[in-house]
Design a protein around this motif. Structure first.
Motif, short mmCIF file in Angstrom:
data_model
loop_
_atom_site.label_atom_id
_atom_site.label_comp_id
_atom_site.label_asym_id
_atom_site.label_seq_id
_atom_site.Cartn_x
_atom_site.Cartn_y
_atom_site.Cartn_z
N ILE A 196 0.83 -1.20 0.00
CA ILE A 196 0.00 0.00 0.00
C ILE A 196 0.88 1.26 0.00
O ILE A 196 0.57 2.25 -0.67
N LYS A 197 1.97 1.19 0.75
CA LYS A 197 2.89 2.33 0.82
C LYS A 197 3.49 2.62 -0.56
O LYS A 197 3.74 3.78 -0.91
N ASN A 198 3.71 1.58 -1.34
CA ASN A 198 4.35 1.74 -2.65
C ASN A 198 3.35 2.03 -3.78
O ASN A 198 3.76 2.38 -4.89
N MET A 199 2.07 1.88 -3.50
CA MET A 199 1.05 2.14 -4.52
C MET A 199 0.65 3.60 -4.53
O MET A 199 0.58 4.24 -3.49
N GLN A 200 0.39 4.13 -5.71
CA GLN A 200 -0.16 5.48 -5.81
C GLN A 200 -1.65 5.44 -5.48
O GLN A 200 -2.21 4.37 -5.24
N SER A 201 -2.29 6.59 -5.45
CA SER A 201 -3.72 6.61 -5.20
C SER A 201 -4.44 5.88 -6.33
O SER A 201 -3.91 5.72 -7.44
N VAL A 202 -5.65 5.43 -6.07
CA VAL A 202 -6.43 4.69 -7.06
C VAL A 202 -6.60 5.49 -8.34
O VAL A 202 -6.39 4.98 -9.44
N THR A 203 -6.96 6.75 -8.20
CA THR A 203 -7.21 7.56 -9.40
C THR A 203 -5.92 7.85 -10.16
O THR A 203 -5.94 7.93 -11.39
N GLU A 204 -4.80 7.99 -9.45
CA GLU A 204 -3.53 8.18 -10.15
C GLU A 204 -3.19 6.95 -10.97
O GLU A 204 -2.75 7.06 -12.12
N MET A 205 -3.39 5.78 -10.39
CA MET A 205 -3.09 4.54 -11.13
C MET A 205 -4.00 4.39 -12.34
O MET A 205 -3.53 4.07 -13.44
N LEU A 206 -5.29 4.62 -12.16
CA LEU A 206 -6.21 4.48 -13.28
C LEU A 206 -5.95 5.52 -14.35
O LEU A 206 -6.01 5.23 -15.55
N ASP A 207 -5.64 6.74 -13.92
CA ASP A 207 -5.40 7.82 -14.88
C ASP A 207 -4.14 7.57 -15.70
O ASP A 207 -4.01 8.06 -16.82
N LYS A 208 -3.23 6.80 -15.15
CA LYS A 208 -2.00 6.45 -15.88
C LYS A 208 -2.17 5.22 -16.76
O LYS A 208 -1.24 4.78 -17.41
N GLY A 209 -3.38 4.65 -16.73
CA GLY A 209 -3.66 3.54 -17.61
C GLY A 209 -3.60 2.16 -16.98
O GLY A 209 -3.77 1.15 -17.68
N LEU A 210 -3.37 2.08 -15.67
CA LEU A 210 -3.36 0.78 -15.03
C LEU A 210 -4.77 0.20 -15.03
O LEU A 210 -5.75 0.93 -14.90
N THR A 211 -4.84 -1.11 -15.17
CA THR A 211 -6.13 -1.79 -15.21
C THR A 211 -6.50 -2.28 -13.80
O THR A 211 -5.66 -2.31 -12.90
N ALA A 212 -7.75 -2.68 -13.66
CA ALA A 212 -8.18 -3.25 -12.38
C ALA A 212 -7.37 -4.50 -12.04
O ALA A 212 -7.04 -4.76 -10.88
N GLU A 213 -7.00 -5.31 -13.08
CA GLU A 213 -6.18 -6.49 -12.85
C GLU A 213 -4.82 -6.12 -12.26
O GLU A 213 -4.35 -6.73 -11.30
N GLN A 214 -4.20 -5.10 -12.83
CA GLN A 214 -2.88 -4.67 -12.36
C GLN A 214 -2.95 -4.13 -10.94
O GLN A 214 -2.05 -4.37 -10.12
N ILE A 215 -4.01 -3.42 -10.62
CA ILE A 215 -4.16 -2.88 -9.27
C ILE A 215 -4.38 -4.01 -8.26
O ILE A 215 -3.80 -4.03 -7.18
N ALA A 216 -5.21 -4.99 -8.63
CA ALA A 216 -5.47 -6.12 -7.73
C ALA A 216 -4.19 -6.89 -7.45
O ALA A 216 -3.92 -7.26 -6.30
N LEU A 217 -3.38 -7.12 -8.46
CA LEU A 217 -2.13 -7.86 -8.26
C LEU A 217 -1.09 -7.03 -7.52
O LEU A 217 -0.28 -7.58 -6.76
N ALA A 218 -1.11 -5.71 -7.71
CA ALA A 218 -0.18 -4.85 -6.97
C ALA A 218 -0.46 -4.93 -5.48
O ALA A 218 0.46 -4.87 -4.65
N GLY A 219 -1.72 -5.07 -5.12
CA GLY A 219 -2.08 -5.20 -3.71
C GLY A 219 -1.55 -6.47 -3.09
O GLY A 219 -1.39 -6.56 -1.86
N LEU A 220 -1.28 -7.49 -3.93
CA LEU A 220 -0.80 -8.78 -3.45
C LEU A 220 0.66 -9.02 -3.82
O LEU A 220 1.13 -10.17 -3.78
N GLU A 221 1.38 -7.99 -4.15
CA GLU A 221 2.79 -8.10 -4.54
C GLU A 221 3.57 -8.87 -3.46
O GLU A 221 3.46 -8.60 -2.27
N GLY A 222 4.33 -9.87 -3.91
CA GLY A 222 5.15 -10.65 -2.98
C GLY A 222 4.41 -11.80 -2.33
O GLY A 222 5.00 -12.58 -1.57
N LEU A 223 3.11 -11.92 -2.63
CA LEU A 223 2.30 -12.99 -2.01
C LEU A 223 1.83 -14.02 -3.03
O LEU A 223 0.98 -14.84 -2.74
N GLY A 224 2.43 -13.96 -4.23
CA GLY A 224 2.07 -14.93 -5.26
C GLY A 224 0.63 -14.79 -5.72
O GLY A 224 -0.05 -15.80 -5.97
N GLY A 225 0.17 -13.58 -5.84
CA GLY A 225 -1.22 -13.35 -6.20
C GLY A 225 -1.55 -13.77 -7.61
O GLY A 225 -0.73 -13.69 -8.52
#
Length: 287
Positions: A196-225
């Motif tokens: 969470i500390k390394n993630m940008q805000s939701v709207t920043e990520m979406l505005d930069k073109g990140l998808t819901a899939e990428q955001i979901a996996l970013a939340g599980l980074e390092g946990l084999g999501g």
């Protein structure tokens, strides 16, 4: 196209649900002609409804979120089905407030900070399961997090965001919710906190073109999501002329007879989708 994605850690102990709700919030703005701050508040609550609705188990389960914070918004209401399809309404859509101290839309000022968040789960039992907790901030994401901590004792992190463009349309909207399933391991908490500390805000990520899939996996980074499932979600109202007629019947015989004898047509407007139903005097049924 609004879409929800659910991802699970490799050991099945951490769930992350993420949604791009931009189209849904644009529909809210179109239907209700919301001011920027109203778009942000209703958009956040509707996004939370999408995620929480998608976590219900049965096909006919229904979720209702109600916030009465004592602010100029009045009562905010969102309903969601088990697929995360939502509809919403508020007491006042046109309020416009100055930006808050952080230069952001003042959602807490619109919602109010000294009220309650109500969560009603209708699972088809005799009585719906209803919980009410005090608002933490009126910013909505923190209040949803507090609900899970107080009412369900599930360690949860919720992030919600709505980016309103200069023409008042919705440039980006979405959110994610991360939950740790028991037994909770301290190591997993540390992973999530760092993510969470390394993630940008939701709207920043979406505005930069990140998808819901990428955001979901970013939340599980390092946990084999990995992605569990995904589907489209919509702003969806189930009102109909037949349901509206039943609502009129519930007014009672005397009231309906008085309306019918007035000789005037009746207009009934749906609070959720603004669709209008017209009944001529002869169509008003009373028993």
């Amino acid at each position: 196209m609004s879409k929800i994605v659910r991802a699970l850690s490799a050991d099945g102990s951490v769930l992350c649900a993420a949604v791009d709700s931009t189209d849904i919030v644009n529909e809210i703005h179109r239907i209700h002609k919301t001011s920027p701050v109203a778009s942000a508040a209703l958009g956040r609550l509707a996004t939370a409804g999408v995620i929480m609705g998608s976590l219900m188990k049965n096909e006919r389960d229904l979720l209702t979120l109600r916030i009465d914070g004592g602010g100029p918004a009045g009562v905010l209401t969102v309903t969601a089905d088990c697929r995360g399809n939502v509809r919403c309404c508020a007491g006042n859509y046109s309020v416009d407030l100055p930006l808050n101290a952080k230069g952001k839309l003042d959602v807490a000022g619109y919602v109010g900070k000294y009220g309650f968040l109500g969560v009603i789960r209708d699972t088809g039992q005799k009585e719906p399961y209803s919980t009410q907790i005090p608002l933490v901030s009126g910013e909505i994401a923190e209040d949803i997090t507090s609900y899970y901590a107080i009412s369900e004792q599930i360690p949860t992190v919720c992030a919600l965001g709505v980016l309103v463009d200069r023409d008042r349309s919705i440039r980006a909207a979405g959110g994610f919710l991360i939950q740790l399933l028991p037994p909770v391991e301290e190591e997993k908490i540390e992973f999530i906190e760092n993510n969470i500390k390394n993630m940008q805000s939701v709207t920043e990520m979406l505005d930069k073109g990140l998808t819901a899939e990428q955001i979901a996996l970013a939340g599980l980074e390092g946990l084999g999501g990995s992605i569990l499932d995904e589907w489209e979600v919509f702003y969806k109202c189930d009102c109909s002329r037949e349901r509206t007629e039943q609502m009129l019947v519930s007014l009672g015989k005397d009231e309906l007879q008085s309306l019918a004898e007035s000789g005037e047509s009746i207009e009934v407007c749906c609070h959720f989708c603004d669709k209008k139903y017209h009944f001529k005097p002869g169509e008003i049924k009373y028993r």
